[in-house]
Write a protein that holds these residues in place. Structure first.
Motif, mmCIF file in Angstrom:
data_model
loop_
_atom_site.group_PDB
_atom_site.id
_atom_site.type_symbol
_atom_site.label_atom_id
_atom_site.label_comp_id
_atom_site.label_asym_id
_atom_site.label_seq_id
_atom_site.Cartn_x
_atom_site.Cartn_y
_atom_site.Cartn_z
ATOM 1 N N THR A 18 1.175 -1.195 0.018
ATOM 2 C CA THR A 18 -0.207 -0.037 0.128
ATOM 3 C C THR A 18 0.536 1.507 0.019
ATOM 4 O OG1 THR A 18 0.110 0.046 2.660
ATOM 5 C CG2 THR A 18 -1.748 -1.232 1.381
ATOM 6 N N ASN A 19 0.345 1.898 -0.502
ATOM 7 C CA ASN A 19 1.114 3.954 -0.428
ATOM 8 C C ASN A 19 1.451 4.119 0.287
ATOM 9 O OD1 ASN A 19 1.733 3.412 -3.332
ATOM 10 N ND2 ASN A 19 -0.091 4.378 -4.021
ATOM 11 N N SER A 20 -0.048 3.975 1.486
ATOM 12 C CA SER A 20 0.555 4.712 2.846
ATOM 13 C C SER A 20 -0.509 4.295 3.793
ATOM 14 C CB SER A 20 0.328 6.052 2.225
ATOM 15 O OG SER A 20 -1.179 6.485 2.553
ATOM 16 N N ILE A 21 -1.029 4.904 5.454
ATOM 17 C CA ILE A 21 -1.811 4.036 6.010
ATOM 18 C C ILE A 21 -3.167 4.553 5.763
ATOM 19 C CG2 ILE A 21 -0.042 2.988 7.619
ATOM 20 C CD1 ILE A 21 -0.848 5.957 8.935
ATOM 21 N N TRP A 22 -3.346 5.249 5.226
ATOM 22 C CA TRP A 22 -4.533 5.981 4.866
ATOM 23 C C TRP A 22 -4.709 5.424 3.167
ATOM 24 C CZ3 TRP A 22 -0.543 9.395 6.151
ATOM 25 C CH2 TRP A 22 -0.535 9.766 7.240
ATOM 26 N N ASP A 23 -4.261 4.513 2.177
ATOM 27 C CA ASP A 23 -4.340 4.623 1.238
ATOM 28 C C ASP A 23 -4.650 2.870 1.550
ATOM 29 O OD1 ASP A 23 -5.135 3.270 -1.824
ATOM 30 O OD2 ASP A 23 -2.838 4.269 -2.408
ATOM 31 N N LYS A 24 -6.232 2.346 1.630
ATOM 32 C CA LYS A 24 -6.923 0.900 1.756
ATOM 33 C C LYS A 24 -6.261 -0.246 0.230
ATOM 34 C CE LYS A 24 -7.440 2.251 5.804
ATOM 35 N NZ LYS A 24 -6.832 1.754 6.710
ATOM 36 N N LYS A 25 -6.303 1.035 -0.744
ATOM 37 C CA LYS A 25 -6.078 -0.371 -2.024
ATOM 38 C C LYS A 25 -4.560 -0.984 -1.741
ATOM 39 C CE LYS A 25 -7.021 0.323 -6.962
ATOM 40 N NZ LYS A 25 -7.672 0.838 -8.217
ATOM 41 N N ARG A 26 -4.686 -1.857 -1.949
ATOM 42 C CA ARG A 26 -3.669 -3.049 -2.401
ATOM 43 C C ARG A 26 -3.312 -3.136 -4.015
ATOM 44 N NH1 ARG A 26 -2.034 -4.172 2.639
ATOM 45 N NH2 ARG A 26 -0.589 -5.847 2.076
ATOM 46 N N HIS A 27 -1.753 -3.048 -4.079
ATOM 47 C CA HIS A 27 -1.120 -3.372 -5.351
ATOM 48 C C HIS A 27 -0.214 -4.343 -5.659
ATOM 49 C CE1 HIS A 27 -2.635 1.448 -5.783
ATOM 50 N NE2 HIS A 27 -1.876 1.696 -4.398
ATOM 51 N N LEU A 28 -0.243 -4.769 -6.326
ATOM 52 C CA LEU A 28 0.934 -5.781 -6.620
ATOM 53 C C LEU A 28 2.140 -5.353 -6.701
ATOM 54 C CD1 LEU A 28 -1.455 -7.617 -9.691
ATOM 55 C CD2 LEU A 28 -1.536 -8.798 -7.147
ATOM 56 N N ASN A 29 3.008 -6.072 -6.365
ATOM 57 C CA ASN A 29 4.556 -6.077 -5.793
ATOM 58 C C ASN A 29 5.104 -6.497 -7.169
ATOM 59 O OD1 ASN A 29 6.025 -4.560 -4.752
ATOM 60 N ND2 ASN A 29 7.360 -6.093 -3.094
ATOM 61 N N PRO A 30 5.681 -5.811 -8.480
ATOM 62 C CA PRO A 30 6.962 -6.770 -8.508
ATOM 63 C C PRO A 30 7.623 -8.245 -8.324
ATOM 64 C CG PRO A 30 7.713 -4.213 -9.289
ATOM 65 C CD PRO A 30 6.319 -4.729 -7.792
ATOM 66 N N VAL A 31 7.753 -8.767 -8.683
ATOM 67 C CA VAL A 31 8.799 -10.014 -8.447
ATOM 68 C C VAL A 31 9.502 -9.448 -8.399
ATOM 69 C CG1 VAL A 31 9.433 -12.075 -9.376
ATOM 70 C CG2 VAL A 31 7.020 -11.615 -9.847
ATOM 71 N N GLU A 32 10.909 -8.856 -8.129
ATOM 72 C CA GLU A 32 12.028 -8.534 -8.230
ATOM 73 C C GLU A 32 12.136 -7.902 -6.659
ATOM 74 O OE1 GLU A 32 10.866 -5.634 -11.247
ATOM 75 O OE2 GLU A 32 10.386 -7.596 -10.965
ATOM 76 N N ASN A 33 10.783 -7.091 -6.535
ATOM 77 C CA ASN A 33 10.965 -6.409 -4.793
ATOM 78 C C ASN A 33 9.888 -7.457 -4.136
ATOM 79 O OD1 ASN A 33 11.454 -4.283 -6.262
ATOM 80 N ND2 ASN A 33 10.089 -3.174 -6.485
ATOM 81 N N GLN A 34 9.546 -8.555 -4.825
ATOM 82 C CA GLN A 34 9.319 -9.625 -3.413
ATOM 83 C C GLN A 34 10.044 -11.053 -2.814
ATOM 84 O OE1 GLN A 34 6.493 -12.152 -5.374
ATOM 85 N NE2 GLN A 34 5.483 -10.303 -6.078
ATOM 86 N N ALA A 35 9.948 -10.483 -0.992
ATOM 87 C CA ALA A 35 10.838 -11.378 -1.139
ATOM 88 C C ALA A 35 10.545 -13.281 -1.102
ATOM 89 C CB ALA A 35 11.013 -11.560 0.924
ATOM 90 N N ILE A 36 11.231 -14.404 -1.747
ATOM 91 C CA ILE A 36 11.008 -15.089 -2.317
ATOM 92 C C ILE A 36 11.987 -16.353 -1.310
ATOM 93 C CG2 ILE A 36 10.989 -16.738 -3.995
ATOM 94 C CD1 ILE A 36 10.613 -14.616 -5.693
ATOM 95 N N PHE A 37 11.809 -17.361 -0.668
ATOM 96 C CA PHE A 37 12.292 -18.072 0.263
ATOM 97 C C PHE A 37 12.245 -19.479 -0.746
ATOM 98 C CE2 PHE A 37 11.288 -15.271 2.352
ATOM 99 C CZ PHE A 37 12.416 -14.892 3.801
#
Length: 285
Positions: A18-37
């Motif tokens: 989310t862009n901020s605590i006031w923005d309730k909309k969730r955006h998809l994160n690019p794969v390179e920014n995800q944490a993959i274990f």
């Protein structure tokens, strides 16, 4: 469901943000920014199957007005201009008339020649070649592996040399930009550089650094692909054993063995219609 990497035994965090605590909309994160274990639990499917599915889903399968599609949809390209060839069929539901034609030629005939080919002809030629390749591997597996390894080693060595030089130049320039940014920051803090000039230069350095880092990541991925070429040969040999004496091209067999098909324009100079196709096998070229 088909896009969930967790089925390969991974745990994936930060898939959305989310862009901020006031923005309730969730955006998809690019794969390179995800944490993959990796390997956190038992896998359901193999990595190569997962990647193949993603590749298929990214391809556009055009359907005709009659609702028909082809197993070759999204895989056939014009050998001259590189455009995808579009699938078409007749309205009388005569399957023998189904065809592929260059999409660029259909839009502008002056930019590319016609590369029209019947689906039944394409299917027959591809099946015949797949049969010959799998039969050859069955009979001469060691020789096939030796020749392909030597060929891919030569090609990979040349590509790796170029890629590693480019990667080194990018990394050197990124390090230089970091030093330059520190220099202009100190000059701005000491009053040697105005705020306006600092903002302009910092934005320029930041944009260049971002571009170089993205390019470096792409180069690094390409290097990894080139270094896995020998492994690709072994995978293809194992897949080929599954399809020895294949009698019919199924969608799964086609996608597992072939990555692309390139169709030449027909040649009628000899008085007969001669047309060549080039089959790019998955992992081999």
């Amino acid at each position: 469901i088909l896009e969930r990497r967790e089925y390969t035994g991974c745990t994936v965090n930060f898939k959305t943000y989310t862009n901020s605590i006031w923005d309730k909309k969730r955006h998809l994160n690019p794969v390179e920014n995800q944490a993959i274990f990796l390997d956190t639990h038992e896998r359901i499917i193999d990595d190569d199957v997962f990647e193949k599915v993603q590749e298929i889903r990214n391809q556009r399968h055009r359907m005709t007005r009659t609702g028909k599609s082809s197993i070759f949809s999204g895989m056939v390209y014009c050998a001259d201009c590189g455009s995808k060839m579009q699938y078409g069929s007749s309205n009388n539901r005569d399957f023998s008339q189904d065809f592929f034609d260059c999409s660029l030629h259909k839009k502008n005939g002056s930019k590319c020649k016609g590369h029209f080919i019947r689906v039944k002809v394409l299917e027959g030629r591809v099946l015949s070649h797949v049969q010959r390749v799998t039969d050859y591997i069955l009979r001469h597996e060691d020789y096939f592996r030796k020749v392909m390894e030597e060929q891919l080693r030569v090609e990979s060595t040349e590509k790796l040399t170029v890629l590693k030089k480019q990667l080194a130049r990018n990394e050197k320039r990124i390090a230089d930009l970091k030093r330059l940014f520190m220099k202009i920051y100190e000059d701005n803090a000491s009053g040697k550089l105005s705020d306006e000039r600092f903002d302009m230069m910092s934005q320029s350095y930041d944009a260049e650094q971002k571009h170089l880092e993205e390019e470096a990541l792409s180069i690094q991925q390409e290097i990894e692909v080139q270094e896995q070429q020998i492994e690709n040969i072994e995978k293809f040999v194992q897949k080929a054993h599954k399809y020895v004496h294949i009698e019919e091209l199924t969608p799964y067999a086609l996608r597992e063995l072939v990555s692309a098909i390139y169709v030449d324009a027909p040649d009628k100079s000899s008085g007969k219609r001669v047309q060549h196709i080039h089959i790019k096998y998955d992992g081999l070229g």
